[in-house]
Design a protein around this motif. Structure first.
Motif, mmCIF file in Angstrom:
data_model
loop_
_atom_site.group_PDB
_atom_site.id
_atom_site.type_symbol
_atom_site.label_atom_id
_atom_site.label_comp_id
_atom_site.label_asym_id
_atom_site.label_seq_id
_atom_site.Cartn_x
_atom_site.Cartn_y
_atom_site.Cartn_z
ATOM 1 N N ARG A 14 -7.456 -4.057 2.365
ATOM 2 C CA ARG A 14 -7.546 -4.098 3.753
ATOM 3 C C ARG A 14 -8.207 -5.327 4.569
ATOM 4 O O ARG A 14 -8.351 -5.839 3.621
ATOM 5 C CB ARG A 14 -8.144 -2.620 4.955
ATOM 6 N N LYS A 26 0.875 -1.443 -0.151
ATOM 7 C CA LYS A 26 0.125 -0.312 0.337
ATOM 8 C C LYS A 26 0.574 1.366 0.071
ATOM 9 O O LYS A 26 0.207 2.618 -0.296
ATOM 10 C CB LYS A 26 -0.810 -0.257 1.463
ATOM 11 N N ASP A 27 2.618 0.949 0.179
ATOM 12 C CA ASP A 27 2.792 2.393 0.294
ATOM 13 C C ASP A 27 4.043 2.390 -1.010
ATOM 14 O O ASP A 27 5.216 3.406 -1.249
ATOM 15 C CB ASP A 27 3.818 1.868 2.062
ATOM 16 N N THR A 65 -6.379 -1.934 -6.949
ATOM 17 C CA THR A 65 -7.517 -1.410 -5.448
ATOM 18 C C THR A 65 -6.595 -2.100 -3.989
ATOM 19 O O THR A 65 -5.906 -3.028 -3.840
ATOM 20 C CB THR A 65 -8.653 -1.938 -5.536
ATOM 21 N N ASN A 66 -6.394 -1.192 -3.070
ATOM 22 C CA ASN A 66 -5.480 -1.623 -1.774
ATOM 23 C C ASN A 66 -6.968 -2.032 -1.007
ATOM 24 O O ASN A 66 -8.246 -1.427 -1.078
ATOM 25 C CB ASN A 66 -5.431 -0.423 -1.139
ATOM 26 N N ASN A 101 -2.784 -5.347 3.795
ATOM 27 C CA ASN A 101 -2.440 -4.807 3.127
ATOM 28 C C ASN A 101 -2.756 -5.491 1.567
ATOM 29 O O ASN A 101 -1.644 -6.242 2.171
ATOM 30 C CB ASN A 101 -2.143 -3.652 3.158
ATOM 31 N N LEU A 156 -2.156 -5.290 -2.624
ATOM 32 C CA LEU A 156 -2.916 -4.219 -3.833
ATOM 33 C C LEU A 156 -3.150 -5.228 -4.904
ATOM 34 O O LEU A 156 -1.928 -5.971 -4.949
ATOM 35 C CB LEU A 156 -1.637 -3.550 -4.090
ATOM 36 N N ASN A 207 1.152 -7.748 -1.520
ATOM 37 C CA ASN A 207 1.291 -7.481 -0.314
ATOM 38 C C ASN A 207 3.073 -7.320 0.218
ATOM 39 O O ASN A 207 2.786 -5.968 1.262
ATOM 40 C CB ASN A 207 1.055 -9.174 0.702
#
Length: 855
Positions: free
Chosen positions: A726, A709-710, A723-724, A733, A735, A849
Motif C-alpha cells: 500500500r 492490486k485488481d 505482495t501488494n 498500490n 504489486l 503499478n
C-alpha cells in the motif's frame, strides 16, 4: 560528597528483586515489559513527578559530556510537560526517589548497581548503543526507589535518557516543528525493565545540503552564528535532534557560500560533546569542505597562492591540506571519505587516460591511509573510512582496478530521486568495512530538483532501504534532508528503520502514518491525518510538486488531479480546526503547509500550461486559466509569509525561502508562472507564426486502465511472494516480487516464474499493452528488470526495462519525474469477451503499478 561515595560502603545490603522481566523492546512488534508511563499513582510505580515535586536526575560528573547534556534536556522536558523542574546533580545526598543515569564502565553508580546484582546488564554490556531502563527498589541505602538508565556506551546512555523524554510525551521535534506536549500534573513509571538496542545499522544520520535555500537564510536572520555560517546555535539543535531520533551521524552543510563546518572550531567540539560522529559527503575527502576551504579560504588559511586541484601536479599542497584536517580531527569520532574527486560534484581531475587516473587514485588512497595512521596512531584498518562511488567515480570503480581496502565502508547511492541504483553482489557483501547507503529526501540537480516540499513517501523509503539492508547495507545509512525542514516525518521514519529494520517493512510502512499522527496530534484524529498524508504522497508519486513542468498530463488528468488536490486541501483546512491550540503551529508546518503548497503549485503549473496551450491555439479562454495560475502563485506566497511571520512568533522566518534566486533560476518552477498573454493570443489570431506547443489534450487516453492490486488470480512459485504494498507508486498500490534476496528466473523462460492475471474487456483488435512499474533499478549485476506478458494464452513476450535506468539519460529523467517506467507489447484481442492478461515477474524487486490498454 558524590552520591556514589556516600553509598559505596553499604552496598552489601541485599537488593529487592527488579520488577518485571528484562526483554529487548526496540520494536513495536516485540513483546513489551510492564515499564511504561502512567499519570496517576499506582502500586510500586516510580514517582517521576508527584505532588509538585520531581525526582532529581543524577549522573556521574566523570561520565561523557553527552550524558550531562541529555540529563539537562530531560530536566527541561519534564518541565515542559508538568511545569515542574527537577534538579540535575552530580554531587548530592541520597534522596527517597531518584533518576540515575550513566554509562557502564564510566559511572560509579551504575557499576555499583551491577556489582551488587541489582541491575542486570549482561545483555547491555559491550553492545553498540544499547541501554536498559529499569525501576529498582532500594538500590542504595536511604533510596526507596530509583529509575535507572544505563547505557553500554555514551550514546546508549543518551538514547536511554531521551527514550524517557519520548515516553512522557516530548516529541523529537518539539523544537524543530513546535510540537508542544500535553500538560500533565503527575508522571509515574510503572515498574519493570526494558532493554533497547543494539541498532540494526551502525551509523545512522543526515546530510544537510543545498542549505542556502532555507537553513542558511533562516540562520542569517535568527541566530548569531554569523553571515552564511552554521555554527553552534544551529548545530546544537541539529545534534540534539539526532540524539532524540537515536541517530549518531552527520555530514555537515557544504553548499556554495556556506562557511565550512571546521572553520568554526566550536562546531567539531560540540559534535564531540553530543557524541555525534562527523563525516563528509562523497565529494569532500578527509573531512575537508573543498567548496569553501579550497576554493575560497585556502590562501587565507595558508597565506600562500593556491595551486591546481590535481594531485599529480600539486601533491605537496593538497597532501598538507588533508593532513592538517586529520591532525585537527584526530581526537574526535569521525569517518573519513577517501579517494579524490573534482571540487564540487565532478570528476577527479588528472591524467587524460582512465588507466592513469586509476593509478593516481590508488596512490592517493595509500597516502591518505598513511596520514590517518600517523596522526590517529592506529592501524588504518581500525579508522572508519568511507568510499562513495558516486556518478563519475562509479565508472572507475566498475573497472575493478581501484585498490579499495576491504576495511573501507563502501557507500552506495540512490539515483538522487529515491531509487537505489546498485547494490553489492553476494560475494562482495561480506567486506570487513561493510556497506552504506546515501539516500535522498531532497535534491538540487538534473533532471529537476525537489527541495521545497518533502514528498518521498515512507512507503518508498521502506521498499528501497529494506532492499538495501537485505543485500548487505547495514554499516551506514545517510539521508540528504536538505534543510531538515520540511522533511521531519520522512527523517523520523528513516531513523526508526535504521534503528530496527524489522519494525517497518515495505508491507506495513503505510501504518507509520497513523503512528506518526497519533504520536503528535493524538489518537482521536490520527486516522484522518494519516489519510491526508497518504493522499499527499500518492499524488506526489505521479509528479512531485517541485517537478511538474515536464510531465505531459492530459487535460482530463490535470482536471482530475487538481480536483483531488482541492478536496485534500479542503479536508486539511477543516481538520485543522479540530487541532488543539498548542499544536496549531505544528499542524501548519507538518501537514497544512505541504498540502496547500502542493495543491496550489499543481494549479499554478497545470493552469499555466493550459493557458499557454490555449493562447497558441487562438482560444480566448487562455485568459481564464492565466488568472487561475497567477492566483495560485499568489496563494503560495501568502502561505509562505504565514510560515515565516504567522506561526511560532516568527521563529521560522526565512526557512521557506521561495525567493532564493541563485537556486530558483537554475531548476525551479517557483517564480511567477509563464502564461498565455494578450500579445501571444493576438499574434495567433493575426496568423503570425508561433512556436508549436504540445497540446495536453492531444495525448491519447487509454481504452482501459487496471490497477496492479485488481488482479483476478496469482500464482507464487519457488518461494517468491507477490505482495501488494500500500502507498507504493502512482496508483497507491504496488504489486512487488519479493523477497529481495531471491534469485532471478534464468534465461528467456517463464518456467518457475510467479505470475498474476488480470481481466479486461475491449473491442476486438490490435492493441498496445503498457505495463507501468516503479522506476527502480536492477538490484545488481546478477539481476535485470524483466517481465513477460501473455494475452489469452499466447506465447509470452519478454521485456527488460533495465536499460531505462541509465543515469542522466532522458528516459531515466522522464521516469523519475512521472513516477513510473513502462514497457509495451502489441497483442491481438480476438473477441469481445474479457481478455486474460498474464504478467510474469522475473526479477526480484520489480513493482507493478498499472496496466493500460491503448490504441
Amino acid at each position: 560528597m558524590r552520591i556514589h561515595h556516600l553509598l559505596y560502603s553499604v552496598l552489601a545490603l541485599a537488593a529487592l528483586p527488579v520488577q518485571g522481566q528484562a526483554i529487548k523492546t526496540n520494536s513495536d512488534h516485540q513483546p513489551k515489559s510492564s515499564l511504561h508511563v502512567i499519570f496517576q499513582s499506582s502500586a510500586n510505580a516510580f514517582p517521576l513527578v508527584r505532588k509538585g515535586l520531581a525526582a532529581p536526575i543524577c549522573y556521574d560528573a566523570k561520565d561523557a559530556a553527552v550524558v550531562g547534556i541529555a540529563a539537562t534536556a530531560l530536566k527541561s522536558d519534564i518541565k515542559l510537560v508538568t511545569d515542574i523542574e527537577p534538579a540535575v546533580q552530580t554531587d548530592a545526598p541520597a534522596q527517597e526517589y531518584m533518576v540515575i543515569a550513566g554509562t557502564i564502565g564510566q559511572s560509579a553508580m551504575i557499576d555499583q548497581l551491577i556489582a551488587s546484582n541489582k541491575l542486570k546488564a549482561e545483555r547491555v554490556r559491550g553492545q553498540w548503543e544499547t541501554f536498559i531502563i529499569a525501576v529498582i527498589d532500594q538500590p542504595f541505602p536511604r533510596v526507596k526507589q530509583a529509575l535507572v538508565i544505563a547505557g553500554s556506551d555514551r550514546r546508549g546512555t543518551a538514547f536511554g535518557i531521551f527514550e524517557l523524554s519520548a515516553m512522557i510525551g516530548v516529541s523529537p521535534f518539539y523544537w524543530w516543528a513546535d510540537v508542544r506536549p500535553e500538560k500533565k500534573k503527575e508522571l509515574y513509571l510503572a515498574p519493570g525493565t526494558a532493554i533497547i538496542g543494539p541498532p540494526s545499522v551502525k551509523y545512522r544520520g543526515i546530510f544537510i545540503n543545498d542549505e542556502k535555500w532555507g537553513l542558511v537564510s533562516w540562520s542569517n536572520k535568527n541566530t548569531k552564528d554569523g553571515q552564511n555560517n552554521l555554527g553552534p546555535a544551529v548545530y546544537g539543535k541539529v545534534f540534539e535532534l539526532l540524539l532524540r531520533l537515536k541517530a549518531n551521524y552527520c555530514w555537515p552543510a557544504m553548499y556554495y557560500g556556506t562557511t565550512a563546518f571546521y572553520n568554526t572550531p566550536a562546531n567539531p567540539k560540540l559534535a564531540n560533546d553530543y557524541a555525534i560522529v562527523i563525516g563528509s559527503s562523497h565529494c569532500e575527502q578527509m573531512l575537508r569542505n573543498n567548496l569553501f576551504e579550497w576554493s575560497v579560504n585556502f590562501e587565507k588559511e595558508y597565506n600562500e597562492k593556491r595551486g591546481p586541484w590535481r594531485y599529480d601536479l600539486n601533491k605537496d599542497q593538497i597532501h598538507r591540506y588533508w593532513e592538517d584536517r586529520v591532525a585537527q580531527s584526530r581526537n574526535y569520532e569521525s569517518t573519513y571519505m577517501i579517494g579524490m574527486r573534482g571540487v564540487g560534484d565532478s570528476e577527479m581531475p588528472g591524467p587524460a587516460s582512465r588507466e592513469e587516473k586509476i593509478k593516481l587514485w590508488n596512490s592517493i588512497v595509500k597516502d591518505q591511509r598513511a596520514m590517518l595512521e600517523k596522526y590517529i596512531q592506529q592501524p588504518a584498518s581500525q579508522v572508519p573510512q568511507t568510499f562513495c562511488p558516486y556518478n563519475e567515480v562509479l565508472d572507475m570503480y566498475r573497472t575493478g582496478q581501484l585498490e579499495l581496502p576491504d576495511d573501507v565502508t563502501m557507500v552506495w547511492v540512490d539515483d538522487n530521486h529515491g531509487y537505489v541504483r546498485q547494490l553489492p553482489v553476494p560475494e562482495k557483501q561480506s567486506r570487513s568495512g561493510g556497506h552504506g547507503m546515501y539516500y535522498h529526501f531532497s535534491y538540487l540537480g538534473e533532471p529537476e530538483a525537489y527541495i521545497w516540499l518533502s514528498s518521498i513517501s515512507p512507503m518508498l523509503t521502506a521498499f528501497e532501504m529494506k532492499k538495501s539492508y537485505d543485500l548487505g547495507i547495514s554499516q551506514l545509512w545517510i539521508v540528504n534532508v536538505g534543510d531538515i525542514k520540511p522533511a521531519e516525518l520522512e527523517t523520523a521514519f528513516f531513523m526508526e528503520m535504521a534503528w530496527d529494520i524489522e519494525k517497518w517493512t515495505p508491507e506495513n510502512a503505510h501504518k507509520y502514518l497513523r503512528k506518526w499522527a497519533a504520536g503528535i496530534f493524538g489518537h482521536a484524529l490520527a486516522d484522518e491525518i494519516a489519510q491526508i498524508k497518504a493522499q499527499y504522497y500518492e499524488l506526489a508519486a505521479s509528479g512531485k510538486p517541485d517537478q511538474l513542468l515536464n510531465i505531459p498530463f492530459r487535460t482530463d488528468e490535470a482536471d482530475q488531479r487538481i480536483g483531488r488536490y482541492r478536496s485534500l486541501a479542503a479536508k486539511t483546512i477543516a481538520l485543522g480546526k479540530k487541532i488543539p491550540d498548542r499544536l496549531q503551529d505544528a499542524w501548519f508546518q507538518l501537514v497544512q503547509y505541504p498540502v496547500l503548497g502542493a495543491s496550489w503549485m499543481n494549479q499554478q503549473t497545470l493552469y499555466a500550461a493550459r493557458s499557454l496551450s490555449l493562447a497558441r491555439q487562438g482560444d480566448k479562454h487562455y485568459a481564464h486559466y492565466s488568472k487561475l495560475a497567477k492566483a495560485a502563485h499568489d496563494s503560495i506566497l501568502t502561505i509562505t509569509v504565514h510560515y515565516h511571520k504567522g506561526i511560532a512568533g516568527g521563529k521560522w522566518d526565512g526557512m521557506m525561502n521561495t525567493t532564493a534566486k541563485e537556486i530558483t533560476n537554475r531548476f525551479f518552477n517557483y517564480a511567477a508562472p509563464v502564461v498565455g498573454t494578450d500579445s501571444l493570443y493576438r499574434a495567433v489570431i493575426a496568423g503570425r507564426k508561433i512556436t508549436a506547443s504540445k497540446d495536453m489534450a492531444a495525448i491519447p487516453k487509454p481504452l482501459l486502465s487496471i490497477g496492479a492490486k485488481d488482479f483476478f488470480m496469482k500464482k507464487e512459485m519457488n518461494g517468491y511472494r507477490l505482495t501488494n504494498i500500500r502507498g507504493l507508486g502512482i496508483t497507491g498500490n504496488g504489486l512487488a516480487l519479493l523477497p529481495f534476496t531471491a534469485a532471478s528466473v534464468k534465461g528467456n523462460t517463464v518456467e518457475g516464474a510467479s505470475w498474476v492475471e488480470y481481466r479486461g474487456k475491449v473491442p476486438p483488435g490490435n492493441y498496445t499493452v503498457r505495463a507501468k512499474l516503479l522506476p527502480t533499478h536492477a538490484l545488481n549485476a546478477e539481476h535485470g528488470l524483466r517481465y513477460a506478458i501473455s494475452v489469452n494464452g499466447s506465447l509470452p513476450e519478454f521485456v527488460n526495462l533495465d536499460g531505462q535506468g541509465e543515469h542522466w539519460s532522458q528516459r531515466w529523467g522522464n521516469n523519475v519525474i512521472q513516477g513510473f517506467m513502462s514497457g509495451t507489447t502489441r497483442h491481438y484481442f480476438h473477441s469481445s469477451i474479457p481478455a486474460t492478461i498474464r504478467i510474469y515477474l522475473l526479477d526480484p524487486g520489480l513493482v507493478l503499478n498499472e496496466l493500460t490498454i491503448e490504441e
